[in-house]
Design a protein around this motif. Structure first.
Motif, PDB file in Angstrom:
ATOM      1  N   UNK A   1       3.513  20.621  30.876  1.00  0.00           N
ATOM      2  CA  UNK A   1       2.364  21.164  29.259  1.00  0.00           C
ATOM      3  C   UNK A   1       0.993  21.786  30.006  1.00  0.00           C
ATOM      4  N   UNK A   2       1.026  22.456  28.798  1.00  0.00           N
ATOM      5  CA  UNK A   2       0.200  23.446  29.053  1.00  0.00           C
ATOM      6  C   UNK A   2      -1.581  22.735  28.320  1.00  0.00           C
ATOM      7  N   UNK A   3      -2.628  22.207  29.029  1.00  0.00           N
ATOM      8  CA  UNK A   3      -3.544  21.793  28.052  1.00  0.00           C
ATOM      9  C   UNK A   3      -4.380  22.717  26.884  1.00  0.00           C
ATOM     10  N   UNK A   4      -4.892  21.948  25.826  1.00  0.00           N
ATOM     11  CA  UNK A   4      -5.704  22.202  25.350  1.00  0.00           C
ATOM     12  C   UNK A   4      -5.107  23.495  24.813  1.00  0.00           C
ATOM     13  N   UNK A   5      -3.907  23.275  24.376  1.00  0.00           N
ATOM     14  CA  UNK A   5      -3.564  24.683  23.213  1.00  0.00           C
ATOM     15  C   UNK A   5      -3.037  23.979  22.236  1.00  0.00           C
ATOM     16  N   UNK A   6      -3.382  25.004  21.244  1.00  0.00           N
ATOM     17  CA  UNK A   6      -2.760  23.769  19.841  1.00  0.00           C
ATOM     18  C   UNK A   6      -1.569  24.996  19.473  1.00  0.00           C
ATOM     19  N   UNK A   7      -0.113  24.410  19.227  1.00  0.00           N
ATOM     20  CA  UNK A   7       0.734  25.311  19.025  1.00  0.00           C
ATOM     21  C   UNK A   7       0.646  25.688  17.323  1.00  0.00           C
TER      22      UNK A   7
ATOM     23  N   UNK B   1      -8.393  12.619  36.372  1.00  0.00           N
ATOM     24  CA  UNK B   1      -7.214  13.170  34.975  1.00  0.00           C
ATOM     25  C   UNK B   1      -6.188  12.619  34.666  1.00  0.00           C
ATOM     26  N   UNK B   2      -5.942  12.004  33.387  1.00  0.00           N
ATOM     27  CA  UNK B   2      -4.758  11.831  33.205  1.00  0.00           C
ATOM     28  C   UNK B   2      -3.944  12.961  31.780  1.00  0.00           C
ATOM     29  N   UNK B   3      -2.669  13.351  32.328  1.00  0.00           N
ATOM     30  CA  UNK B   3      -2.075  14.232  30.846  1.00  0.00           C
ATOM     31  C   UNK B   3      -1.855  13.232  30.605  1.00  0.00           C
ATOM     32  N   UNK B   4      -1.814  13.789  29.201  1.00  0.00           N
ATOM     33  CA  UNK B   4      -1.586  12.607  27.986  1.00  0.00           C
ATOM     34  C   UNK B   4       0.387  12.772  27.870  1.00  0.00           C
ATOM     35  N   UNK B   5       0.983  13.424  28.208  1.00  0.00           N
ATOM     36  CA  UNK B   5       1.819  13.325  27.712  1.00  0.00           C
ATOM     37  C   UNK B   5       2.617  12.867  28.334  1.00  0.00           C
ATOM     38  N   UNK B   6       2.392  12.888  30.678  1.00  0.00           N
ATOM     39  CA  UNK B   6       3.704  12.272  30.501  1.00  0.00           C
ATOM     40  C   UNK B   6       2.675  11.198  31.845  1.00  0.00           C
TER      41      UNK B   6
ATOM     42  N   UNK C   1       3.445  18.145  36.648  1.00  0.00           N
ATOM     43  CA  UNK C   1       5.002  17.441  37.052  1.00  0.00           C
ATOM     44  C   UNK C   1       5.865  17.750  35.222  1.00  0.00           C
TER      45      UNK C   1
END
Lengths: 301, 421
Positions: free
Chosen positions: A278-284, A257-262, A275
């Motif tokens: 960022x919290x995954x799957x949460x829309x701000x 799994x790759x973090x889409x931010x970093x 790293x």
């Protein structure tokens, strides 16, 4: 006269930048001693310089705590000193040996200043690669007539994982400049960095089995200039492993799994990226914008 | 008969062209060249070429200062997974000849260079192409990760006619990008040559729709500044610039290649499942899923469904898993760990001790830093390792290498690692 120089610049003029591993932690336990190794290398450098009058050789030493230029064959100050260095070495390399000795003593002093606890056995490959690329960039700037540059890494120390990003940056920059990075690995474990470097930049990677015959490997494989590589059979790359290792356990994975931010790599699903945080799957943003899509019903009368 | 004669002798054709246009082909080369602009007079009145390196370096320093002022200490998030649509205006204004040989040819050449540079810097991103012709927007290529498909599609249709409609293009792009996963950054780059837009409806509504769907629109104008483009870019957080000549156009285009600073709310952080295929064994035979042909040897095997693919990065056609190799991810790491800009050393500072020992030659390329007359020449220094570098190495290190040789040549103990794990 430009026309004469043009005729002399045939296809096979090369500029070889040699990155020499002088890491004392590696050289303290090897099958050949450093001075035997040096004699193979110096004979090889002589062979390269003998192949063509316009060939150039640069030597950069990769130490444990520092890197520095040791020898530049295009500088005229090399040829002035004709005193024998006393070890039977030809006077051509007297300055090389002197500078190497100074470098190793300075490197030792620098490493003594740090603590003895964190002794990673790796050498500073990223530093010497960066310096080599800066020098090659300078050669490219000097005009249309220049030798074809390539880099040769003679290394025995294992890879230092903390240098991964810097080494990959150097490899991509070399790929853009079209400079092949050859690598000759004389250590015990396999070096993934050098294999990837040679594969990505189109260079040759080889691990000599018998270090007594190092000179033979060097001259038959690594002395070939770039033009001749089109019709000489050189060792082909076998099974370079491009799989990534996960950041949490450091084991190589097939799927992850790759973090889409970093772009950090994980082997299993996490709630939060370690790293970048960022919290995954949460829309701000509020997802209630769908309210406006609903049609307004006419009021019942 | 006269036509046949013209075709037989090519020179006759040229002469006819000359008479028609008034200038010969050899003269045309001088009209474009303008080599007299590259000369300057020195103190004694003799001509010499302009010293470009100082100007070039000053431009580069200005650019770097603007970037670092924006980033100023905080680690700005960058949108690394980008879905970019390039909208090219093929209306009649694109056939203008103010860019040699014509706006279309220049745009096509620079877009090709941009596409290659884009995939080099953003290997996990995808591009799509849209053209505006006769007031209608057409999709030239869908979102994809292979530069060759896009370039082939672009070069196939280079003709300009009709009006230009900004609203139609934005509507089309919005529709395509609404199907993109939520962790991707949605962007549009519009290359606009026309001076007006003929729209079927209210373009302000479309702009608001784009803003709501978090689409970042940037425009590069080729003719003049327009209010509607400026408004669009301001509303959506994009960049608006107008090119003055071919070289400037290329610079402006390539500015959009590195990932822009991301607004955190625009893309939801997500874990994307990806596969890291191994190279297939030498001599193994399989039918590859991209070309539907039998291939021997070189290729990769999808770890989930074991289908064979030829190139990376790609999406497995059988199971849809994104397949990458670790160097593709590593290409984007330098965006996350940028090196600090070097400090300029004033050229006429006194030769203090540190400068005298370290500053004789550039640490990177060993070029002498002593200028004419034994005075110290211009150079820069790294804040962390205190080594001196020449101006050319400074540009190379920050634009291509992304490693400071001095900082990399210092041994860092195991506890401090670059990835801050």
């Amino acid at each position: 006269m430009p026309s004469v120089a043009f005729k002399q610049y045939s296809d096979d003029v090369s500029l070889l930048v040699l990155l020499l591993d002088t890491n004392p932690l590696f050289w303290s336990n090897t099958s050949i001693t450093f001075s035997q190794f040096l004699s193979h290398v110096l004979a090889f450098l002589n062979a390269v310089l003998g192949l063509n009058q316009l060939n150039q050789v640069i030597v950069i030493a990769t130490g444990y705590s520092s890197c520095d230029y040791i020898y530049d064959s295009s500088l005229t100050s090399n040829h002035g000193n004709f005193e024998r260095s006393g070890t039977g070495m030809p006077p051509l390399f007297a300055s090389l040996l002197k500078k190497l000795e100074d470098f190793v003593t300075k490197d030792e002093e620098l490493s003594r200043e740090e603590g003895h606890e964190d002794r990673t056995p790796s050498c500073l490959l990223s530093g010497s690669l960066s310096m080599a690329l800066c020098y090659i960039q300078r050669v490219f700037r000097s005009g249309h007539l220049h030798p074809q540059p390539r880099i040769l890494c003679l290394q025995g120390s294992p890879d230092g994982p903390e240098q991964y990003v810097a080494v990959m940056n150097s490899i991509f920059s070399a790929q853009r400049l079209m400079v092949p990075i050859d690598s000759c690995y004389i250590g015990v474990q396999n070096s993934a960095f050098l294999q990837q470097a040679s594969y990505i930049t189109g260079g040759v990677h080889h691990t000599p089995k018998q270090l007594d015959g190092l000179f033979q490997y060097l001259t038959t494989i690594f002395a070939t200039d770039l033009h001749s590589r089109g019709f000489v059979q050189l060792p082909k790359p076998i099974g370079v492993d491009f799989r990534a290792s996960c950041f949490c356990h450091k084991k190589t994975i097939d799927m992850g799994y790759i973090c889409s931010v970093c772009l950090s790599i994980f082997c299993e699903h996490h709630k939060k990226c370690s790293t970048c945080g960022s919290v995954f799957g949460q829309s701000k943003l509020d997802e209630a914008s769908s309210v406006s899509d609903k049609k307004r019903k006419a009021p019942h009368t | 008969m006269s036509n046949q004669r013209k075709r037989l002798t090519g020179e006759r054709e040229d002469e006819d062209d000359e008479d028609a246009e008034g200038i010969g082909e050899w003269e045309r080369a001088y009209v474009d060249d303008r080599s007299w602009e590259e000369l300057q007079e020195d103190e004694s009145g003799l001509l010499r070429p302009i010293d470009n390196s100082a100007i070039y370096h000053a431009q580069y320093r200005r650019r770097l200062r603007m970037l670092s002022a924006a980033a100023a200490g905080t680690r700005i998030q960058k949108g690394l997974i980008r879905y970019l649509y390039i909208v090219i205006d093929f209306s009649r204004a694109a056939a203008e000849m103010d860019f040699r040989p014509s706006r279309i040819a220049v745009m096509a050449k620079h877009i090709e260079a941009f596409i290659r540079e884009f995939f080099d810097q953003n290997p996990l991103s995808q591009i799509g192409l849209v053209s505006i012709k006769n007031g209608v927007a057409h999709t030239l290529t869908d979102l994809g990760g292979s530069p060759e498909t896009h370039i082939k599609a672009l070069m196939g249709k280079l003709e300009a006619l009709g009006d230009s409609s900004l609203q139609n293009a934005l509507e089309l792009v919005n529709e395509h990008l609404s199907q993109v996963p939520s962790y991707g950054h949605r962007e549009v780059l519009i290359l606009y040559s026309a001076l007006c837009t003929c729209d079927p409806g209210d373009i302000m509504e479309t702009i608001q729709k784009c803003k709501k769907s978090k689409l970042r629109c940037s425009v590069i104008g080729l003719s003049a500044e327009m209010f509607i483009c400026k408004h669009l870019c301001q509303e959506t957080g994009g960049l608006y610039s107008v090119a003055v000549d071919e070289v400037h156009l290329k610079d402006l285009l390539l500015e959009h290649a590195p990932p822009p600073p991301a607004i955190a709310e625009f893309a939801i952080a997500n874990l994307i499942k990806m596969g890291f295929p191994q190279r297939a064994a030498e001599g193994s035979m399989a039918i590859c899923s991209c070309h539907k042909e039998v291939k021997i040897g070189a290729g990769y095997m999808c770890p989930r469904c074991k289908a064979r693919v030829c190139d990376l990065p790609t999406e497995c056609t059988i199971c849809g898993l994104t397949l990458v190799s670790s160097p593709h991810l590593a290409r984007s790491y330098h965006h996350l760990f940028p090196i600090a800009p070097f400090d300029e050393v004033p050229a006429f500072s006194s030769l203090n001790d540190s400068r005298r020992t370290l500053g004789k030659s550039c640490f990177g390329c060993q070029q002498s830093l002593i200028g004419t007359g034994n005075k110290p020449g211009p150079c820069v220094t790294c804040r962390k390792c205190k080594h001196y570098f020449c101006l050319d190495c400074d540009i190379y290190i920050h634009e291509s290498l992304h490693n400071c040789p001095g900082c990399e040549s210092i041994h860092r103990p195991k506890s401090v690692s670059l990835m801050e794990e």
